[in-house]
Design a protein around this motif. Structure first.
Motif, PDB file in Angstrom:
ATOM      1  N   GLU A 304       0.742  -1.195   0.238  1.00  0.00           N
ATOM      2  CA  GLU A 304       0.294  -0.140  -0.120  1.00  0.00           C
ATOM      3  C   GLU A 304       0.613   1.040  -0.221  1.00  0.00           C
ATOM      4  O   GLU A 304       0.312   2.372  -0.754  1.00  0.00           O
ATOM      5  CB  GLU A 304      -0.542  -0.470   1.250  1.00  0.00           C
ATOM      6  CG  GLU A 304      -1.994   0.521   1.087  1.00  0.00           C
ATOM      7  CD  GLU A 304      -3.154   0.414   2.235  1.00  0.00           C
ATOM      8  OE1 GLU A 304      -3.543  -0.322   2.730  1.00  0.00           O
ATOM      9  OE2 GLU A 304      -3.191   2.217   3.239  1.00  0.00           O
ATOM     10  N   LYS A 305       2.169   0.955   0.807  1.00  0.00           N
ATOM     11  CA  LYS A 305       2.833   2.762   0.750  1.00  0.00           C
ATOM     12  C   LYS A 305       3.287   3.176  -0.619  1.00  0.00           C
ATOM     13  O   LYS A 305       3.136   4.048  -0.401  1.00  0.00           O
ATOM     14  CB  LYS A 305       4.724   2.302   0.926  1.00  0.00           C
ATOM     15  CG  LYS A 305       3.534   2.569   2.919  1.00  0.00           C
ATOM     16  CD  LYS A 305       5.969   2.112   3.298  1.00  0.00           C
ATOM     17  CE  LYS A 305       5.370   2.423   4.680  1.00  0.00           C
ATOM     18  NZ  LYS A 305       6.560   1.280   5.236  1.00  0.00           N
ATOM     19  N   ALA A 306       3.553   2.262  -2.175  1.00  0.00           N
ATOM     20  CA  ALA A 306       3.233   2.502  -3.393  1.00  0.00           C
ATOM     21  C   ALA A 306       2.356   4.159  -3.640  1.00  0.00           C
ATOM     22  O   ALA A 306       2.655   4.595  -4.828  1.00  0.00           O
ATOM     23  CB  ALA A 306       3.177   1.242  -4.143  1.00  0.00           C
ATOM     24  N   LEU A 307       1.240   3.546  -2.542  1.00  0.00           N
ATOM     25  CA  LEU A 307       0.078   4.537  -3.690  1.00  0.00           C
ATOM     26  C   LEU A 307       0.530   6.421  -2.789  1.00  0.00           C
ATOM     27  O   LEU A 307      -0.038   7.032  -3.277  1.00  0.00           O
ATOM     28  CB  LEU A 307      -1.279   3.678  -3.252  1.00  0.00           C
ATOM     29  CG  LEU A 307      -1.266   2.650  -4.124  1.00  0.00           C
ATOM     30  CD1 LEU A 307      -2.839   1.747  -3.377  1.00  0.00           C
ATOM     31  CD2 LEU A 307      -1.163   2.268  -5.243  1.00  0.00           C
ATOM     32  N   SER A 308       1.317   6.188  -1.580  1.00  0.00           N
ATOM     33  CA  SER A 308       0.860   7.189  -0.829  1.00  0.00           C
ATOM     34  C   SER A 308      -0.280   7.797  -0.910  1.00  0.00           C
ATOM     35  O   SER A 308      -0.842   8.908  -0.997  1.00  0.00           O
ATOM     36  CB  SER A 308       1.873   8.325  -1.570  1.00  0.00           C
ATOM     37  OG  SER A 308       2.961   8.036  -1.522  1.00  0.00           O
ATOM     38  N   ILE A 309      -1.344   7.113   0.116  1.00  0.00           N
ATOM     39  CA  ILE A 309      -2.643   6.927  -0.076  1.00  0.00           C
ATOM     40  C   ILE A 309      -2.343   8.714   1.065  1.00  0.00           C
ATOM     41  O   ILE A 309      -1.739   9.323   1.733  1.00  0.00           O
ATOM     42  CB  ILE A 309      -3.377   5.452   1.418  1.00  0.00           C
ATOM     43  CG1 ILE A 309      -3.276   4.522   0.297  1.00  0.00           C
ATOM     44  CG2 ILE A 309      -4.529   6.287   1.918  1.00  0.00           C
ATOM     45  CD1 ILE A 309      -4.267   4.552  -0.763  1.00  0.00           C
ATOM     46  N   ARG A 310      -3.666   9.285   1.014  1.00  0.00           N
ATOM     47  CA  ARG A 310      -3.863  10.252   1.067  1.00  0.00           C
ATOM     48  C   ARG A 310      -3.883  10.648   2.962  1.00  0.00           C
ATOM     49  O   ARG A 310      -4.289  10.030   3.038  1.00  0.00           O
ATOM     50  CB  ARG A 310      -4.613  11.760   1.050  1.00  0.00           C
ATOM     51  CG  ARG A 310      -5.105  12.549   1.222  1.00  0.00           C
ATOM     52  CD  ARG A 310      -6.244  13.739   1.302  1.00  0.00           C
ATOM     53  NE  ARG A 310      -6.275  12.709  -0.891  1.00  0.00           N
ATOM     54  CZ  ARG A 310      -6.115  13.646  -1.958  1.00  0.00           C
ATOM     55  NH1 ARG A 310      -5.623  14.737  -1.872  1.00  0.00           N
ATOM     56  NH2 ARG A 310      -6.691  12.964  -2.513  1.00  0.00           N
ATOM     57  N   GLN A 311      -3.047  11.645   3.550  1.00  0.00           N
ATOM     58  CA  GLN A 311      -2.745  11.871   4.534  1.00  0.00           C
ATOM     59  C   GLN A 311      -3.976  12.768   5.471  1.00  0.00           C
ATOM     60  O   GLN A 311      -4.135  13.836   4.843  1.00  0.00           O
ATOM     61  CB  GLN A 311      -1.220  12.438   5.139  1.00  0.00           C
ATOM     62  CG  GLN A 311      -0.614  11.767   4.341  1.00  0.00           C
ATOM     63  CD  GLN A 311      -0.286   9.867   5.914  1.00  0.00           C
ATOM     64  OE1 GLN A 311       0.073   9.883   6.917  1.00  0.00           O
ATOM     65  NE2 GLN A 311      -0.197   8.486   4.762  1.00  0.00           N
ATOM     66  N   PHE A 312      -4.261  13.120   6.650  1.00  0.00           N
ATOM     67  CA  PHE A 312      -4.858  13.708   6.771  1.00  0.00           C
ATOM     68  C   PHE A 312      -3.859  15.118   6.769  1.00  0.00           C
ATOM     69  O   PHE A 312      -3.636  15.580   7.478  1.00  0.00           O
ATOM     70  CB  PHE A 312      -5.663  13.726   8.285  1.00  0.00           C
ATOM     71  CG  PHE A 312      -6.583  12.474   8.095  1.00  0.00           C
ATOM     72  CD1 PHE A 312      -8.287  12.425   8.085  1.00  0.00           C
ATOM     73  CD2 PHE A 312      -6.501  10.886   8.238  1.00  0.00           C
ATOM     74  CE1 PHE A 312      -8.704  12.005   7.724  1.00  0.00           C
ATOM     75  CE2 PHE A 312      -7.110   9.872   8.265  1.00  0.00           C
ATOM     76  CZ  PHE A 312      -8.534  10.867   8.253  1.00  0.00           C
ATOM     77  N   SER A 313      -4.773  15.751   6.667  1.00  0.00           N
ATOM     78  CA  SER A 313      -4.269  17.863   6.712  1.00  0.00           C
ATOM     79  C   SER A 313      -4.631  18.252   8.185  1.00  0.00           C
ATOM     80  O   SER A 313      -4.922  17.260   9.368  1.00  0.00           O
ATOM     81  CB  SER A 313      -4.584  18.834   5.635  1.00  0.00           C
ATOM     82  OG  SER A 313      -5.781  19.300   6.462  1.00  0.00           O
ATOM     83  N   GLU A 314      -3.359  19.067   8.935  1.00  0.00           N
ATOM     84  CA  GLU A 314      -3.487  19.641   9.564  1.00  0.00           C
ATOM     85  C   GLU A 314      -4.613  20.315   9.837  1.00  0.00           C
ATOM     86  O   GLU A 314      -5.579  20.023  11.530  1.00  0.00           O
ATOM     87  CB  GLU A 314      -2.138  20.891   9.512  1.00  0.00           C
ATOM     88  CG  GLU A 314      -0.400  20.583   9.840  1.00  0.00           C
ATOM     89  CD  GLU A 314      -1.401  19.973  11.194  1.00  0.00           C
ATOM     90  OE1 GLU A 314      -0.171  18.705  11.137  1.00  0.00           O
ATOM     91  OE2 GLU A 314      -1.389  20.201  12.593  1.00  0.00           O
ATOM     92  N   ASN A 315      -5.714  20.518   9.354  1.00  0.00           N
ATOM     93  CA  ASN A 315      -7.198  21.457   9.802  1.00  0.00           C
ATOM     94  C   ASN A 315      -7.770  20.093   9.752  1.00  0.00           C
ATOM     95  O   ASN A 315      -8.555  20.328  10.743  1.00  0.00           O
ATOM     96  CB  ASN A 315      -7.363  22.168   8.384  1.00  0.00           C
ATOM     97  CG  ASN A 315      -6.610  23.292   7.821  1.00  0.00           C
ATOM     98  OD1 ASN A 315      -6.025  24.025   8.966  1.00  0.00           O
ATOM     99  ND2 ASN A 315      -6.916  23.942   6.865  1.00  0.00           N
TER     100      ASN A 315
END
Ligand SMILES: [Zn+2]
Length: 378
Positions: A304-315
């Motif tokens: 799954e790392k290969a896809l760089s799944i979107r992280q939650f933003s600071e907001n």
């Protein structure tokens, strides 16, 4: 490593000068100096630089030091100084005509109809350093002198060291304009054959598969009579890509295909099934690295790392913090929820991406360090 300074006149270097346009071979110094060894990229005429070289010589100013490598059999290869050497040799051969820059000031002494001027150039003395040593020593040294000279990239430097029939054969296939490797794989590889980037890629992929560095691989095969295994590997890889992913997409260019071929080339796949997964993943907004889709599907969805799944933003994190009032919901369930600092909490998908959860506020929460670790261990 032995480095010997050596004074040589333009006359001695120009002796036996031969520039074969057809083959790209250039020899000088009585035929003993290979001015354009196979690893050197194509010489680009730069009229301004050439004029500067002639200006230097005609004013009897010193040129920068030139480096040759001693082949150990009475012959030499130009390591640094190709532009300068070609500049004065071509001038002696052709005079004015090679100076194609229309904006350059026309300096009358370039017209070497004057034998006096020509003699002056022929008598000019320059300093050459000749180096002799092991391959590893040469490579280190080339890297140092390369800083100042006509710059070679890493693979061009390696090619300067690990010369031989094996490399010459490999370059025939991987390093020419419109070479076979280019024709077969241009859709999948980035970079330029002439700058040795195709060769570098294939050497990198093969050496990675057997746990060697590129230098170690080159040293091991330097004495081989042919580079057929390199070509076979490459053909096999391209074949595999085409059969596994018959539907070509531009984003397939520049993937480290060889690394995937090493890891997955022996498995069997259903291309239609892969294609279905790819087109779905391309529509998924949480996949931020689309090139990684190929690795992901080949790995049976384990990487799954290969896809760089979107992280939650600071907001997002701040909103969740307000919503939870700083309390980890899993701690709360255990009856011991305490208010934490935002910096102590970790954003997490309630339903993981792999099970259909997305990176949205609804599907996010902040966990304490312990619960976050426990969740990601699963
Ligand atoms: Zn907790």
């Amino acid at each position: 490593m032995e480095v010997k300074p050596f004074q040589v006149s333009v006359r001695e270097i120009f002796d036996g000068y031969l520039n074969d346009e057809e083959s790209g071979q250039v020899v000088a110094f009585g035929g003993k100096l290979n001015v354009r060894p196979a690893y050197q990229r194509e010489f680009v005429y730069n009229a301004e630089q050439q004029e500067a070289v002639m200006h230097t010589i005609l004013n009897d100013f010193p040129l920068n030091v030139i480096y040759w490598s001693d082949n150990g059999d009475g012959t030499y290869e130009m390591i640094d100084g190709q532009q300068r050497t070609l500049s004065f040799c071509e001038w002696l051969n052709n005079g004015f005509s090679i100076f194609a820059n229309p904006n350059a000031p026309k300096m009358p002494y370039y017209a070497h109809t004057s034998e006096v001027i020509k003699e002056r150039v022929l008598n000019y003395k320059l300093m050459v350093y000749i180096c002799k040593g092991t391959d590893v020593e040469k490579l280190e040294w080339f890297k140092v002198i390369n800083i100042a000279g006509e710059k070679l990239n890493d693979q061009e430097l390696r090619n300067a060291v690990y010369t031989g029939q094996w490399l010459a054969d490999a370059k025939q296939f991987f390093s020419k304009r419109n070479c076979i490797a280019y024709k077969l794989g241009e859709k999948y590889l980035t970079g330029s054959p002439i700058r040795q980037e195709y060769l570098e890629s294939v050497l990198y992929w093969i050496s990675s598969a057997i746990g060697l560095t590129i230098e170690e691989l080159m040293a091991r095969h330097q004495g081989d009579a042919s580079a057929t295994p390199l070509k076979d590997y490459y053909r096999g890889m391209i074949n595999w890509i085409e059969q596994t992913f018959p539907n070509y997409r531009k984003l397939m260019r520049g993937i480290e295909w060889g690394l995937l071929f090493n890891d997955f080339g022996f498995r069997t796949y259903n291309p239609e099934e892969l294609e279905k997964q790819i087109s779905e993943l391309l529509l998924d907004e949480d996949v931020t690295r689309q090139k990684g889709i190929y690795e992901y599907v080949l790995s049976g969805k384990t990487r799954e790392k290969a896809l760089s799944i979107r992280q939650f933003s600071e907001n997002d994190r701040r909103r969740m913090y307000e919503r939870q009032q700083g309390i980890c919901p899993l701690c709360e369930k255990e009856g011991r929820g305490v208010k934490l600092e935002l910096s102590e909490m970790h954003a997490d998908h309630k339903i993981p991406w792999s099970r259909g959860g997305h990176t949205t506020l609804e599907n996010g929460w902040l966990l304490c360090r312990r619960h976050n670790l426990e969740k990601s261990d699963k």
